[in-house]
Motif scaffolding. Sequence first.
Motif, short mmCIF file in Angstrom:
data_model
loop_
_atom_site.label_atom_id
_atom_site.label_comp_id
_atom_site.label_asym_id
_atom_site.label_seq_id
_atom_site.Cartn_x
_atom_site.Cartn_y
_atom_site.Cartn_z
N VAL A 1 0.93 -1.15 -0.19
CA VAL A 1 -0.31 0.09 0.20
C VAL A 1 0.66 1.11 0.07
O VAL A 1 0.68 2.44 -0.34
CB VAL A 1 -0.89 -0.27 1.39
N LEU A 2 2.08 0.89 0.87
CA LEU A 2 3.08 2.87 0.81
C LEU A 2 3.50 2.78 -0.32
O LEU A 2 3.85 3.65 -0.65
CB LEU A 2 3.72 1.83 2.21
N ALA A 3 4.35 1.20 -0.63
CA ALA A 3 4.96 1.31 -2.49
C ALA A 3 3.96 2.15 -3.77
O ALA A 3 4.52 2.71 -3.71
CB ALA A 3 5.57 0.24 -3.05
N SER A 4 2.39 1.95 -3.34
CA SER A 4 1.35 2.38 -4.22
C SER A 4 1.24 3.91 -3.43
O SER A 4 0.57 4.44 -5.00
CB SER A 4 0.32 1.48 -4.52
N LEU B 1 -0.56 -0.15 -7.99
CA LEU B 1 -1.11 -1.97 -7.18
C LEU B 1 -2.46 -1.80 -7.93
O LEU B 1 -3.58 -1.86 -7.67
CB LEU B 1 -1.59 -1.68 -5.80
N SER B 2 -2.54 -4.07 -9.23
CA SER B 2 -3.79 -3.35 -9.92
C SER B 2 -5.05 -4.27 -9.00
O SER B 2 -4.56 -4.12 -6.77
CB SER B 2 -3.91 -4.57 -10.68
N ILE B 3 -5.85 -4.29 -9.16
CA ILE B 3 -6.50 -5.44 -8.47
C ILE B 3 -6.33 -6.70 -7.90
O ILE B 3 -6.63 -7.18 -6.87
CB ILE B 3 -8.24 -5.80 -9.04
N LEU B 4 -5.84 -7.38 -8.68
CA LEU B 4 -4.48 -8.87 -8.50
C LEU B 4 -3.78 -8.19 -7.24
O LEU B 4 -3.67 -9.36 -7.03
CB LEU B 4 -4.08 -9.16 -9.52
N ASN C 1 7.10 -3.98 -4.45
CA ASN C 1 5.60 -4.74 -3.97
C ASN C 1 5.69 -6.62 -4.38
O ASN C 1 5.65 -7.28 -3.53
CB ASN C 1 4.53 -4.66 -4.98
N MET C 2 6.97 -7.09 -5.64
CA MET C 2 7.37 -8.32 -5.92
C MET C 2 8.08 -8.77 -4.49
O MET C 2 8.19 -9.77 -4.02
CB MET C 2 7.69 -7.61 -6.73
N PHE C 3 9.00 -7.51 -4.15
CA PHE C 3 10.74 -8.25 -3.01
C PHE C 3 9.37 -8.60 -1.41
O PHE C 3 10.25 -9.55 -0.99
CB PHE C 3 11.07 -7.51 -3.13
N VAL D 1 2.08 -15.19 -5.74
CA VAL D 1 1.59 -15.57 -7.01
C VAL D 1 0.54 -14.80 -8.02
O VAL D 1 1.41 -13.99 -8.82
CB VAL D 1 1.28 -16.97 -7.87
N LEU D 2 -0.10 -14.05 -7.46
CA LEU D 2 -0.98 -13.58 -7.90
C LEU D 2 -0.56 -11.64 -7.03
O LEU D 2 -0.50 -11.01 -8.29
CB LEU D 2 -2.44 -12.56 -7.17
N LEU D 3 0.87 -11.43 -6.56
CA LEU D 3 1.12 -9.97 -6.79
C LEU D 3 2.07 -9.86 -7.40
O LEU D 3 2.46 -9.14 -8.05
CB LEU D 3 1.82 -9.98 -5.22
N ARG D 4 2.86 -10.96 -8.23
CA ARG D 4 3.68 -10.89 -9.02
C ARG D 4 3.34 -10.25 -10.16
O ARG D 4 3.87 -10.18 -11.15
CB ARG D 4 4.94 -12.38 -8.71
N ILE D 5 1.77 -11.72 -10.12
CA ILE D 5 0.88 -11.20 -11.50
C ILE D 5 0.91 -10.04 -11.58
O ILE D 5 0.66 -9.42 -12.78
CB ILE D 5 -0.45 -12.20 -11.84
N SER D 6 0.47 -9.22 -10.47
CA SER D 6 -0.33 -7.86 -11.06
C SER D 6 0.98 -6.60 -11.38
O SER D 6 0.89 -5.94 -12.34
CB SER D 6 -0.30 -7.61 -9.33
N GLN D 7 2.24 -6.95 -11.11
CA GLN D 7 3.33 -5.87 -12.01
C GLN D 7 3.26 -6.49 -13.18
O GLN D 7 3.97 -5.33 -14.22
CB GLN D 7 4.50 -6.57 -11.40
N GLU D 8 2.47 -7.47 -14.59
CA GLU D 8 2.61 -7.58 -15.65
C GLU D 8 1.63 -7.35 -16.06
O GLU D 8 1.60 -7.31 -17.01
CB GLU D 8 3.75 -8.67 -15.93
N ALA D 9 0.52 -7.82 -15.90
CA ALA D 9 -0.95 -7.75 -15.55
C ALA D 9 -1.55 -6.75 -15.17
O ALA D 9 -1.48 -7.26 -14.00
CB ALA D 9 -1.36 -9.56 -16.12
N SER D 10 -3.18 -6.53 -15.86
CA SER D 10 -3.35 -5.27 -15.27
C SER D 10 -4.86 -6.31 -15.18
O SER D 10 -5.45 -7.01 -15.96
CB SER D 10 -3.95 -3.98 -15.63
#
Length: 253
Positions: A33-36, A43-46, A183-185, A231-240
């Motif tokens: 949340v703070l990073a976004s 930070l998408s819905i995923l 976020n990913m790390f 996994v969802l957090l990682r996907i959210s970096q590449e897909a929205s």
Amino acid sequence: MIVGQIGNFLAYNAAPAVIVTPLGALGVLFGAVLASWILEEHLSILGKLGCVLCCCGSVVLIIHAPKAEAVTSRLELEERLSDPVFVIYALLVVLLLIVLIVWMAPAHGTSNIMVYVTICSLLGSFTVPSSKGLGLAAQDVFGEGPWSSRAVALFLGLLGTLAVSILIQFYFINKALESFSSNMFEAVYYVTFTCTVIFASALLFKEWTALTLTDSLAMLCGLTTVCVGVVLLRISQEASLTWKQKGLREKTD
């Protein structure tokens, strides 16, 4: 981060590690949340759903985690630390850390996030026992009774191990944040660190003997839930995924 480590030290001396460590899921949530918000990382819905799953999985882990056997004296701690199973595990962790730091990190650290994450997570095998042990050793070192040379040696050894582990962690955490999204790390680091600490704590305190079949299955489900959240957090970096895309497609049709 220094304040966070002080808080961890106090928490590990007040409660079992398997209870304190999963609460780091709150760090994943607040970090994302703070990073976004502050760093303006998207930070998408995923990603938000991944944060929720991380927290839900942590709650399950806390409820069904084994309770550590009470270690109330320095002598009992020394006996646990000298257990052959834990000694072999610690030696294997040290060898793996040497391989990762000397060979893997320079070659693949900036391209594979798991290199830095694994290094920081394995160091948790030393930071957590050192944090719990310092509180017990300090009672004999700074207590009213006469000093014991073994107590002083144990206290200094644990303090040195904790300081070196934290410094190495800080270094590689900063290296990871230079190359990868926070976020990913934070998400991946939480899962691997939690699993490593729970495993090391189980070896040191023999916590699996108190687990029932129901608790074992519940802990497995909790870890799986947390991993899915990562996994969802990682996907959210590449897909929205947004609700607006569906509305635009309906209008186009």
